[in-house]
Design an enzyme around this catalytic site. Structure first.
Site, mmCIF file in Angstrom:
data_model
loop_
_atom_site.group_PDB
_atom_site.id
_atom_site.type_symbol
_atom_site.label_atom_id
_atom_site.label_comp_id
_atom_site.label_asym_id
_atom_site.label_seq_id
_atom_site.Cartn_x
_atom_site.Cartn_y
_atom_site.Cartn_z
ATOM 1 N N CYS A 117 0.779 -1.234 0.000
ATOM 2 C CA CYS A 117 0.000 0.000 0.000
ATOM 3 C C CYS A 117 0.816 1.291 0.000
ATOM 4 C CB CYS A 117 -0.993 -0.032 1.138
ATOM 5 S SG CYS A 117 -2.367 -1.165 0.790
ATOM 6 N N ASP A 118 0.067 2.396 0.114
ATOM 7 C CA ASP A 118 0.515 3.742 -0.225
ATOM 8 C C ASP A 118 1.860 4.157 0.371
ATOM 9 O OD1 ASP A 118 -2.244 3.464 -0.750
ATOM 10 O OD2 ASP A 118 -2.519 5.622 -0.717
ATOM 11 N N LYS A 119 1.994 4.027 1.687
ATOM 12 C CA LYS A 119 3.227 4.490 2.339
ATOM 13 C C LYS A 119 4.181 3.344 2.622
ATOM 14 C CE LYS A 119 1.163 8.311 2.128
ATOM 15 N NZ LYS A 119 -0.099 7.713 1.643
ATOM 16 N N CYS A 148 -6.047 -1.156 -3.047
ATOM 17 C CA CYS A 148 -7.304 -0.702 -3.647
ATOM 18 C C CYS A 148 -7.234 -0.810 -5.160
ATOM 19 C CB CYS A 148 -7.611 0.719 -3.209
ATOM 20 S SG CYS A 148 -7.947 0.850 -1.452
ATOM 21 N N GLU A 160 -4.106 14.019 2.659
ATOM 22 C CA GLU A 160 -4.844 14.040 1.398
ATOM 23 C C GLU A 160 -6.094 14.914 1.520
ATOM 24 O OE1 GLU A 160 -3.874 9.509 -0.205
ATOM 25 O OE2 GLU A 160 -5.899 10.053 0.420
ATOM 26 N N SER A 215 -5.381 12.027 -3.002
ATOM 27 C CA SER A 215 -5.417 10.586 -3.206
ATOM 28 C C SER A 215 -5.044 10.274 -4.645
ATOM 29 C CB SER A 215 -6.823 10.055 -2.914
ATOM 30 O OG SER A 215 -7.003 8.769 -3.445
#
Length: 572
Positions: A118-120, A187, A452, A479
């Site tokens: 995921c993102d981070k 996601c 975000e 985002s």
């Protein structure tokens, strides 16, 4: 001699402590491999990683090495969304990086296996890999399937705004919530999580084809086992991240970022990874490469399909095949081979043909509907532009592939808010007029941690009139699912006294994406040109930094040490 064996002779307590943790005497003399993951109950992007870790460990065992499992779980931007928890999102990248460094260097490991989705977490793992510079492989944790009728999670923000305005019922909204996340993984859209999976593979730090793998498919575990076996070859050949992370490797990553219309957050993460590798990445490099690279993938939010469809279309290797004349194919990767050799091997092994068959079986669509050719792209340029001007002297970022054509050039009056909540409320309450340029400031790294502005952009996206007439500008970020005219990372940020801190309601703002301009063109009703500089200078004399963010704890530490948004927001 392996590092683990050298340090056993120095640290005489190592062996008994290992034995107490379930190792046996034979294990002590094996190559020792750290498996660091973000596994935890935190969210679906990490909840399934225990299976991936077990797959890696199985591969490590198969080569006669000893795996050791560690974890520092991450947070989920979706769960942190809409409240002050989002302030902790970017700083979590720094904390995960620090803990992997501690794990890798406080104990005597010969190689590192990192898995995250995921993102981070992914940029954190790649930053840590560059920092500790021990033979390593990253295993992307795969992507979630779409819900019924192609529902993807980012649409929930739009439905929430519709519910708030009374356009859908509570029952309809609950049904959307129930259907949005059918299984684990990142996601489903080309947000930051999937963008960073692509980047990991493009940099050469993940096995070819491993990014974006569907989590419900056993191929994900197969990649994990193969990676676990491959680490011994890297240790034997002493191939380290510093041998892979060259300036050309980062140029390859930015080229892939352009081709897949990746998240604007990559402009935070790629420079931060490069910093750990002692390589400087200027914002202008993104603009230069994006202007020369076609955008090819029909993937949400800029396109129509979920990310797993791109994997079935051949994934990152298929995108590379389409643009290989734009890539540095001589770059070393964790296979111990060059990018060129990897692509040839995949082609010879029938990888692309197998993917095509799976795509047609699972989605009943042709590859060309997901992945366009270089000769017939979605756009001749990549998705991101770097804008500059008297409003953003150091730059700002916009994902223009998700911006309606009529908003690529826009002039409108400023509507200024010093926090996101007030801006969102103004949109929902119809206090924003078509043509307005909304400002949300004091949201950069030194302000509130660079959260975000997702719910605000979704509120705009859910309003058919505003989304095609209204712009949003912030020193915070967005985002990866953001759609519409959203400009972020404005630098210098407001908390540093950047020009964004001096904007007032009614100032006339020009956005010109083709000419890469972001500027104030009129103040106080009629003052232009040099007069603007004079007015801003007078405003600066009266400006004082407001009390912002946390006064203690990790957010206070971050605000003191973080670099600017356009540098990567890392702690220095």
């Amino acid at each position: 001699m392996l590092k683990s064996q050298k340090l056993r002779k120095v640290g005489v307590e190592i062996d008994p402590l290992r034995l107490a943790a379930g190792w046996d005497r034979e294990d002590l003399s094996k190559p020792q491999i750290l498996i660091d993951s973000t596994y935890g109950d935190s969210h679906p992007g990490s909840f399934h990683l225990d299976r991936v870790v077990d797959g890696i460990a199985k591969g490590v065992d198969a080569i006669g090495a000893k795996p050791a499992k560690f974890t520092v779980t991450d947070i989920c931007d979706g769960i942190a969304q809409g409240h002050d928890g989002m302030n902790y999102s970017l700083v979590s990248r720094e904390m995960i990086t620090n803990m992997v460094e501690i794990h890798a260097l406080a104990h005597p490991y010969d190689g590192i296996m990192l898995t995250s989705s995921c993102d981070k977490a992914i940029p954190a793992h790649l930053m840590a890999a560059a920092r500790v510079d021990i033979p390593m492989i990253h295993v992307p944790g795969g992507t979630m399937s779409p819900g019924r009728e192609g529902l993807t999670l980012e649409k929930i923000g739009t439905y929430a705004a519709q519910l708030e305005r009374g356009e859908i019922t509570e029952e309809e909204f609950t049904e959307y919530q129930n259907e949005a996340c059918p299984n684990c993984g990142s996601c489903q859209f080309m947000g930051t999580a999937n963008t960073m999976q692509v980047i990991a593979e493009a940099l050469g730090l993940a096995l070819p084809g491993s990014a974006l793998a569907p989590t419900q498919d056993e191929i994900l575990i197969d990649f994990a086992e193969r990676a676990g076996k491959q680490i011994s070859n890297l240790i034997e050949a002493d191939i380290r991240p510093s041998d892979i992370l060259t300036k050309k490797a980062f140029e390859n990553a930015i080229t892939l970022h352009a081709a897949v219309a990746g998240s604007t957050n990559a402009l935070l993460h790629i420079p931060a990874i490069a910093y750990e590798a002692d390589i400087e990445i200027d914002p202008e490099l993104f603009d230069e490469i994006h202007s020369q690279t076609p955008y090819l993938t029909n993937i949400i939010p800029s396109g129509e399909h979920a990310c797993e469809a791109l994997w079935y279309a051949g994934g990152v290797p298929a995108v590379m095949e389409e643009i290989k004349d734009l890539l540095h194919l001589d770059q070393m990767t964790v296979t111990g081979k060059t990018l060129r050799e990897n692509l040839k091997e995949l082609k010879d092994n029938g990888f692309f043909e197998k993917c095509r068959m799976e795509l047609e079986k699972n989605y009943n669509i042709k590859r060309k509907e997901i992945l366009k050719t270089k000769e017939d792209p979605i756009s001749k340029q990549g998705a991101v532009a770097v804008l500059k001007g008297n409003l953003a002297p150091e730059g700002a970022v916009v994902k223009h592939s998700a911006v309606a054509e009529e908003m690529h050039q826009h002039i409108g009056p400023a509507r200024v808010f010093d926090c996101e909540e007030e801006a969102k409320a103004a949109i929902i309450n119809k206090d924003i007029k078509p043509g307005d340029v909304i400002f949300i400031r004091y949201e950069g790294p030194k302000g509130t941690g660079m959260p975000e502005m997702f719910y605000t952009t979704e509120a705009l996206a859910s309003d058919p009139e505003l989304v095609s007439t209204t712009a949003l500008i912030t020193d915070g970020r967005y985002s990866g699912a953001t759609r519409g005219p959203a400009i972020g990372h404005v630098s210098p940020e407001a908390a540093e006294g950047g020009p964004i801190a001096l904007v007032e309601d009614g100032d006339l703002i020009e956005i010109n994406i083709p000419e890469r301009k972001l500027q104030i063109i009129e103040v106080q009703g009629n003052k232009k040109g040099q007069e603007i500089s004079e007015v801003l200078a007078n405003r600066r004399k009266e400006w004082s930094k407001p009390a912002l963010g946390a006064q203690k704890g990790v957010l206070a530490q971050y605000s003191k040490l973080a670099t600017s948004p356009m540098q990567g927001g890392y702690m220095k």
